[in-house]
Design an enzyme around this catalytic site. Structure first.
Site, PDB file in Angstrom:
ATOM      1  N   PRO A  12      23.759  34.681  35.721  1.00 36.33           N
ATOM      2  CA  PRO A  12      24.106  33.741  36.749  1.00 36.33           C
ATOM      3  C   PRO A  12      24.191  33.940  38.088  1.00 36.33           C
ATOM      4  O   PRO A  12      24.965  35.101  38.311  1.00 36.33           O
ATOM      5  CB  PRO A  12      25.129  32.714  36.223  1.00 36.33           C
ATOM      6  CG  PRO A  12      25.800  33.372  35.172  1.00 36.33           C
ATOM      7  CD  PRO A  12      24.820  34.342  34.458  1.00 36.33           C
ATOM      8  N   ASN A  13      23.710  33.390  38.925  1.00 32.31           N
ATOM      9  CA  ASN A  13      24.195  33.736  40.484  1.00 32.31           C
ATOM     10  C   ASN A  13      23.368  35.135  40.906  1.00 32.31           C
ATOM     11  O   ASN A  13      23.407  35.372  42.190  1.00 32.31           O
ATOM     12  CB  ASN A  13      25.434  33.769  40.713  1.00 32.31           C
ATOM     13  CG  ASN A  13      26.065  32.436  40.534  1.00 32.31           C
ATOM     14  OD1 ASN A  13      25.678  31.295  41.264  1.00 32.31           O
ATOM     15  ND2 ASN A  13      27.224  32.278  39.736  1.00 32.31           N
ATOM     16  N   ARG A  20      24.662  36.698  48.648  1.00 27.76           N
ATOM     17  CA  ARG A  20      25.873  36.479  48.054  1.00 27.76           C
ATOM     18  C   ARG A  20      26.845  37.570  48.247  1.00 27.76           C
ATOM     19  O   ARG A  20      26.703  38.624  47.825  1.00 27.76           O
ATOM     20  CB  ARG A  20      25.539  36.326  46.479  1.00 27.76           C
ATOM     21  CG  ARG A  20      26.743  36.245  45.745  1.00 27.76           C
ATOM     22  CD  ARG A  20      26.449  36.473  44.328  1.00 27.76           C
ATOM     23  NE  ARG A  20      27.550  35.945  43.329  1.00 27.76           N
ATOM     24  CZ  ARG A  20      27.669  36.512  42.027  1.00 27.76           C
ATOM     25  NH1 ARG A  20      26.702  37.218  41.641  1.00 27.76           N
ATOM     26  NH2 ARG A  20      28.807  36.108  41.306  1.00 27.76           N
ATOM     27  N   TYR A  25      28.528  42.933  46.563  1.00 31.56           N
ATOM     28  CA  TYR A  25      27.243  43.113  45.711  1.00 31.56           C
ATOM     29  C   TYR A  25      26.182  43.853  46.661  1.00 31.56           C
ATOM     30  O   TYR A  25      25.003  44.154  46.020  1.00 31.56           O
ATOM     31  CB  TYR A  25      26.768  41.616  45.386  1.00 31.56           C
ATOM     32  CG  TYR A  25      27.611  41.147  44.432  1.00 31.56           C
ATOM     33  CD1 TYR A  25      28.078  41.578  43.113  1.00 31.56           C
ATOM     34  CD2 TYR A  25      28.147  39.738  44.548  1.00 31.56           C
ATOM     35  CE1 TYR A  25      28.863  41.124  42.213  1.00 31.56           C
ATOM     36  CE2 TYR A  25      29.009  39.191  43.644  1.00 31.56           C
ATOM     37  CZ  TYR A  25      29.501  39.892  42.491  1.00 31.56           C
ATOM     38  OH  TYR A  25      30.396  39.245  41.599  1.00 31.56           O
ATOM     39  N   ASN A  76      22.366  42.500  32.745  1.00 29.16           N
ATOM     40  CA  ASN A  76      23.598  42.052  33.432  1.00 29.16           C
ATOM     41  C   ASN A  76      23.729  40.600  33.306  1.00 29.16           C
ATOM     42  O   ASN A  76      23.021  39.549  34.054  1.00 29.16           O
ATOM     43  CB  ASN A  76      23.318  42.304  35.114  1.00 29.16           C
ATOM     44  CG  ASN A  76      24.386  42.042  36.090  1.00 29.16           C
ATOM     45  OD1 ASN A  76      25.633  41.276  35.474  1.00 29.16           O
ATOM     46  ND2 ASN A  76      24.364  42.278  37.248  1.00 29.16           N
ATOM     47  N   ALA A  79      28.608  36.343  35.363  1.00 29.85           N
ATOM     48  CA  ALA A  79      29.935  35.740  35.040  1.00 29.85           C
ATOM     49  C   ALA A  79      29.988  35.510  33.333  1.00 29.85           C
ATOM     50  O   ALA A  79      30.869  35.318  32.976  1.00 29.85           O
ATOM     51  CB  ALA A  79      30.362  34.376  35.579  1.00 29.85           C
ATOM     52  N   GLU A 100      24.591  47.701  29.141  1.00 31.37           N
ATOM     53  CA  GLU A 100      25.093  46.532  30.120  1.00 31.37           C
ATOM     54  C   GLU A 100      25.375  47.014  31.332  1.00 31.37           C
ATOM     55  O   GLU A 100      25.783  48.100  31.398  1.00 31.37           O
ATOM     56  CB  GLU A 100      26.712  46.149  29.435  1.00 31.37           C
ATOM     57  CG  GLU A 100      27.401  45.347  30.428  1.00 31.37           C
ATOM     58  CD  GLU A 100      28.660  44.942  29.875  1.00 31.37           C
ATOM     59  OE1 GLU A 100      29.109  45.496  28.600  1.00 31.37           O
ATOM     60  OE2 GLU A 100      29.560  44.251  30.377  1.00 31.37           O
ATOM     61  N   HIS A 102      26.489  46.347  35.796  1.00 35.22           N
ATOM     62  CA  HIS A 102      27.086  45.459  36.455  1.00 35.22           C
ATOM     63  C   HIS A 102      27.064  46.122  38.016  1.00 35.22           C
ATOM     64  O   HIS A 102      27.260  47.415  38.046  1.00 35.22           O
ATOM     65  CB  HIS A 102      28.634  45.099  36.294  1.00 35.22           C
ATOM     66  CG  HIS A 102      28.823  44.349  35.154  1.00 35.22           C
ATOM     67  ND1 HIS A 102      28.593  43.109  34.745  1.00 35.22           N
ATOM     68  CD2 HIS A 102      29.188  44.797  33.787  1.00 35.22           C
ATOM     69  CE1 HIS A 102      28.693  42.823  33.700  1.00 35.22           C
ATOM     70  NE2 HIS A 102      28.986  43.768  33.067  1.00 35.22           N
ATOM     71  N   ARG A 109      38.456  44.665  39.878  1.00 34.91           N
ATOM     72  CA  ARG A 109      38.262  43.479  40.532  1.00 34.91           C
ATOM     73  C   ARG A 109      39.575  42.318  39.919  1.00 34.91           C
ATOM     74  O   ARG A 109      40.323  42.971  39.036  1.00 34.91           O
ATOM     75  CB  ARG A 109      36.977  43.023  40.561  1.00 34.91           C
ATOM     76  CG  ARG A 109      35.964  43.748  41.059  1.00 34.91           C
ATOM     77  CD  ARG A 109      34.663  42.999  41.250  1.00 34.91           C
ATOM     78  NE  ARG A 109      34.428  41.669  41.849  1.00 34.91           N
ATOM     79  CZ  ARG A 109      33.628  41.058  41.843  1.00 34.91           C
ATOM     80  NH1 ARG A 109      32.479  41.436  41.177  1.00 34.91           N
ATOM     81  NH2 ARG A 109      33.565  39.769  42.313  1.00 34.91           N
TER      82      ARG A 109
HETATM   83  C1  DQA Z   1      28.566  41.249  37.893  1.00 39.80           C
HETATM   84  C2  DQA Z   1      30.154  41.129  37.917  1.00 39.80           C
HETATM   85  C3  DQA Z   1      30.485  39.631  37.217  1.00 39.80           C
HETATM   86  O1  DQA Z   1      31.994  39.757  36.953  1.00 39.80           O
HETATM   87  C4  DQA Z   1      30.280  38.522  38.082  1.00 39.80           C
HETATM   88  O2  DQA Z   1      30.651  37.351  37.569  1.00 39.80           O
HETATM   89  C5  DQA Z   1      28.700  38.686  38.695  1.00 39.80           C
HETATM   90  C6  DQA Z   1      27.963  39.842  38.866  1.00 39.80           C
HETATM   91  C7  DQA Z   1      27.957  42.399  38.703  1.00 39.80           C
HETATM   92  O3  DQA Z   1      26.937  42.557  38.768  1.00 39.80           O
HETATM   93  O4  DQA Z   1      28.850  42.996  39.572  1.00 39.80           O
HETATM   94  O5  DQA Z   1      27.955  37.418  38.721  1.00 39.80           O
HETATM   95  O6  DQA Z   1      28.008  40.976  36.666  1.00 39.80           O
END
Ligand code: DQA
Length: 147
Positions: A12-13, A20, A25, A76, A79, A100, A102, A109
């Site tokens: 998501p996102n 964003r 990011y 990735n 959240a 995994e 990120h 964080r």
């Molecule tokens: C994320 C880190 C997560 O905590 C966050 O909710 C994201 C992006 C990252 O790529 O740093 O949406 O996965």
């Protein structure tokens, strides 16, 4: 034998990357990351499937599908990393290498980002290195596939 494609799955996102919270990011878009990963996989003669979904169920479906269609998975989960037992269970049943990734350093964080339901199910975790982390995940998955 032709190796199965590597599936790179984004949660998501992550469709909003580039605009964003760029201070966290960065300014690369998801399309930029997709191009970088395709080029890097090409160096290993590996094909890529690249997806993004904001929907937890759709991500579970794609992890399940990867069992029979992909040679490796890079995820990735955004959240859902911190909330999804459903993704944990789907990954637990995966019989292919998985990494995994990120973009941000989740451990530097908010405390709610320090726990990952994904990490216990995968071979490795890369975080905090921005889009380069995806390339390192490609290097890792290519090595694991060829082993
Ligand atoms: C994320 C880190 C997560 O905590 C966050 O909710 C994201 C992006 C990252 O790529 O740093 O949406 O996965």
């Amino acid at each position: 034998m032709v190796a199965r494609p590597v599936h790179i799955l984004n949660g998501p996102n992550l469709n909003l990357l580039g605009s964003r919270e760029p201070e966290i990011y960065g300014t690369s878009t998801l399309a930029d990351i997709e191009r970088m990963c395709a080029a890097r996989l090409g160096e290993y003669d590996l094909e890529m499937k690249f997806d993004q979904s904001n929907d937890e169920g759709a991500l579970v479906d794609m992890v399940q599908a990867a069992r029979s269609t992909a040679g490796g998975l890079i995820l990735n989960a955004g959240a859902y990393t911190h909330t999804s037992i459903a993704l944990h269970d789907a990954l637990q049943a995966l019989e292919i290498p998985a990494i995994e990734v990120h973009l941000s350093n989740i451990f530097a964080r908010e405390p709610f980002r320090h726990h990952s339901y994904i990490s216990p199910t995968v071979q490795g975790v890369i975080c905090g290195l921005g889009p380069k982390g995806y390339l390192l995940a490609v290097d890792a998955i290519a090595t694991l596939i060829k082993e």
